[in-house]
Motif scaffolding. Structure first.
Motif, PDB file in Angstrom:
ATOM      1  N   GLY A   6       0.780  -1.219  -0.084  1.00  0.00           N
ATOM      2  CA  GLY A   6      -0.073  -0.216   0.048  1.00  0.00           C
ATOM      3  C   GLY A   6       0.781   1.363  -0.139  1.00  0.00           C
ATOM      4  O   GLY A   6       2.151   1.206  -0.235  1.00  0.00           O
ATOM      5  N   PRO A   7       0.529   2.443   0.340  1.00  0.00           N
ATOM      6  CA  PRO A   7      -1.089   2.296   0.837  1.00  0.00           C
ATOM      7  C   PRO A   7      -2.137   2.387  -0.307  1.00  0.00           C
ATOM      8  O   PRO A   7      -1.650   2.758  -1.340  1.00  0.00           O
ATOM      9  CB  PRO A   7      -1.082   3.868   1.458  1.00  0.00           C
ATOM     10  N   LEU A   8      -3.131   1.848  -0.002  1.00  0.00           N
ATOM     11  CA  LEU A   8      -4.431   1.772  -0.923  1.00  0.00           C
ATOM     12  C   LEU A   8      -5.700   1.854  -0.271  1.00  0.00           C
ATOM     13  O   LEU A   8      -5.679   1.696   0.644  1.00  0.00           O
ATOM     14  CB  LEU A   8      -4.086   0.115  -1.645  1.00  0.00           C
ATOM     15  N   VAL A   9      -6.610   2.455  -1.211  1.00  0.00           N
ATOM     16  CA  VAL A   9      -8.100   2.364  -0.850  1.00  0.00           C
ATOM     17  C   VAL A   9      -8.833   1.128  -1.407  1.00  0.00           C
ATOM     18  O   VAL A   9      -8.783   0.677  -2.652  1.00  0.00           O
ATOM     19  CB  VAL A   9      -8.623   3.675  -1.516  1.00  0.00           C
ATOM     20  N   ALA A  10      -9.617   0.532  -0.295  1.00  0.00           N
ATOM     21  CA  ALA A  10     -10.168  -0.503  -0.738  1.00  0.00           C
ATOM     22  C   ALA A  10     -11.653  -0.481  -0.204  1.00  0.00           C
ATOM     23  O   ALA A  10     -11.855   0.140   0.585  1.00  0.00           O
ATOM     24  CB  ALA A  10      -9.637  -1.892   0.146  1.00  0.00           C
ATOM     25  N   CYS A  11     -12.625  -1.153  -1.328  1.00  0.00           N
ATOM     26  CA  CYS A  11     -13.903  -1.035  -1.032  1.00  0.00           C
ATOM     27  C   CYS A  11     -14.309  -2.096   0.007  1.00  0.00           C
ATOM     28  O   CYS A  11     -13.185  -2.817   0.444  1.00  0.00           O
ATOM     29  CB  CYS A  11     -14.754  -1.611  -2.180  1.00  0.00           C
ATOM     30  N   GLY A  12     -15.547  -2.183   0.660  1.00  0.00           N
ATOM     31  CA  GLY A  12     -15.909  -3.132   1.672  1.00  0.00           C
ATOM     32  C   GLY A  12     -15.429  -4.432   1.383  1.00  0.00           C
ATOM     33  O   GLY A  12     -14.562  -5.101   2.374  1.00  0.00           O
ATOM     34  N   PRO A  13     -16.050  -5.099   0.312  1.00  0.00           N
ATOM     35  CA  PRO A  13     -15.819  -6.458   0.071  1.00  0.00           C
ATOM     36  C   PRO A  13     -14.054  -6.808  -0.110  1.00  0.00           C
ATOM     37  O   PRO A  13     -13.734  -7.759   0.404  1.00  0.00           O
ATOM     38  CB  PRO A  13     -16.325  -6.712  -1.334  1.00  0.00           C
ATOM     39  N   CYS A  14     -13.333  -5.944  -0.825  1.00  0.00           N
ATOM     40  CA  CYS A  14     -11.891  -6.073  -0.878  1.00  0.00           C
ATOM     41  C   CYS A  14     -11.134  -5.970   0.490  1.00  0.00           C
ATOM     42  O   CYS A  14     -10.380  -6.638   0.563  1.00  0.00           O
ATOM     43  CB  CYS A  14     -11.399  -5.226  -1.839  1.00  0.00           C
ATOM     44  N   GLU A  15     -11.671  -5.039   1.120  1.00  0.00           N
ATOM     45  CA  GLU A  15     -11.252  -5.050   2.775  1.00  0.00           C
ATOM     46  C   GLU A  15     -11.401  -6.242   3.202  1.00  0.00           C
ATOM     47  O   GLU A  15     -10.218  -6.768   3.910  1.00  0.00           O
ATOM     48  CB  GLU A  15     -11.805  -3.764   3.291  1.00  0.00           C
ATOM     49  N   MET A  16     -12.596  -6.820   3.315  1.00  0.00           N
ATOM     50  CA  MET A  16     -12.809  -8.017   4.096  1.00  0.00           C
ATOM     51  C   MET A  16     -11.788  -9.253   3.368  1.00  0.00           C
ATOM     52  O   MET A  16     -11.349 -10.076   4.203  1.00  0.00           O
ATOM     53  CB  MET A  16     -14.287  -8.399   3.814  1.00  0.00           C
ATOM     54  N   TRP A  17     -11.663  -9.251   2.296  1.00  0.00           N
ATOM     55  CA  TRP A  17     -10.954 -10.519   1.547  1.00  0.00           C
ATOM     56  C   TRP A  17      -9.380 -10.170   1.863  1.00  0.00           C
ATOM     57  O   TRP A  17      -8.829 -10.991   2.330  1.00  0.00           O
ATOM     58  CB  TRP A  17     -11.120 -10.240  -0.057  1.00  0.00           C
TER      59      TRP A  17
END
Length: 361
Positions: A114-125
């Motif tokens: 990172g740093p990276l910005v992740a949506c909810g599903p990608c964060e959980m994954w």
């Protein structure tokens, strides 16, 4: 320095000391991203696992390349052209997201993740494989699944499949599953099972074709009105090969007698659970929609585990193919994957830390 509480790598399950921490901080959109003030989630990583995870992230975020892992997000050919898009799958994040970065940055042995910005599903994954990546690294296997990427499947060579999706990676996953199972890919008019995006493909009970709808996280509300005659199952985008295989089984036998669908969650309605003692019932956390919980349960459950709605309770249930200690482990893993979006309704569940969660096929 990494705090004293973070000593060992959780990803490999070994005794290697953590070199960095992958830290996830919540973001809220207000004409730009701002940290939401919630406590961050942390995943300690040793040098080997940090380098492995960096490769997974780079491969996943690389437009046009095949995902690094089964069931991983896929951006296909989509670039990230705006700050409100997920750096992993390229989709619009919505009002909330997560900021992930490894600390301390610039570690001499470990390139920064990172740093990276992740949506909810990608964060959980990403949280899940950082918490336990043993089978994905070939260091462990599951009793039912075997080695990473394997999945049990019946003989369905009598089926023919049409794939009508623009979802990055999904067409490739479906085609790979069909090739492995000896199932032919044909045009829509010749198919006995049809995989299609919502809301493009609707079920047609008179066409002799069972439909499997493909639903990204942002499309979950558009999915529910599509559920009707001819729709035998729906899958999240992305999905694992195991989930695709299980959907083929359901589509081959249930399109003539379609299930009843819950109008709130989009899950199958069941009048009675087979055995409540062998099920995992979940209740949404305050402020979380039951459709969101349903999507995440479908995304992170194994393909042969049923995810259903329990009428009149406001609960959804996972019926895993597990017994005894295996059921307990499944409950802990799934509750951890939901990361506070829902809680296990059964007393005594969900109190131990998550140990096992991977988007494995």
């Amino acid at each position: 320095m990494i705090g004293a509480m973070v000593n060992l790598c959780g990803c490999c399950g070994g005794a290697d000391r953590a070199a960095v921490v992958l830290r996830f901080r919540g973001l809220a959109w207000r004409a730009g991203w701002f940290f939401d003030g919630q406590a961050p989630a942390e995943r300690p990583l040793c040098v080997a696992c940090a380098n492995w995870l960096l490769g997974v992230v780079n491969r996943t975020a690389g437009a046009g390349r095949a995902p690094a892992l089964f069931g991983a997000p896929s951006r296909g050919t989509r670039g990230v052209a705006a700050v409100d898009r997920c750096n992993l799958c390229g989709s619009v994040t919505g009002a909330t997201a997560a900021y992930a970065a490894s600390e301390p940055a610039g570690h001499p042995e470990v390139p920064s993740i990172g740093p990276l910005v992740a949506c909810g599903p990608c964060e959980m994954w990403l949280l899940g494989i950082a918490a336990d990546g043993r089978s994905a690294q070939g260091a462990a296997s599951r009793a039912v699944d075997g080695d990473y990427g394997q999945w049990p499947h019946p003989n369905l060579r009598h089926l023919t499949v049409a794939v009508e999706t623009a979802a990055p990676g999904m067409a490739r996953t479906i085609e790979e599953v069909c090739r492995e199972m000896g199932v032919g890919i044909v045009g829509p008019r010749e198919a006995s099972v049809r995989f299609g995006d919502t809301p493009v493909v609707a079920g047609d009970a008179e066409a002799g074709c069972g439909t499997v709808l493909l639903c990204p996280f942002v499309g979950r509300r558009a999915l529910i009105p599509m559920l009707g005659p001819g729709v035998a199952e729906w899958l999240t985008v992305p999905s694992t090969p195991q989930q695709v295989s299980a959907a083929l089984v359901k589509a081959s036998r249930e399109w003539r007698d379609p299930p009843q669908w819950d109008a709130a969650s989009g899950l199958r309605l069941v009048s009675q659970l087979p055995d409540p003692a062998l099920c995992l019932a979940f209740e949404p956390a305050p402020g979380v929609g039951i459709d969101e919980v349903a999507w995440f349960l479908k995304r992170f459950s194994r393909g042969y585990d049923d995810v259903v709605a329990i009428p009149g309770t406001g609960q959804v249930a996972v019926v895993p193919r597990a017994r005894g200690a295996g059921l307990s482990r499944a409950g802990t893993r799934i509750a951890g994957a939901l990361s506070g979006r829902a809680v296990l309704a059964a007393p005594g569940w969900g109190n131990s830390p998550a140990r096992r969660f991977e988007a494995a096929g």
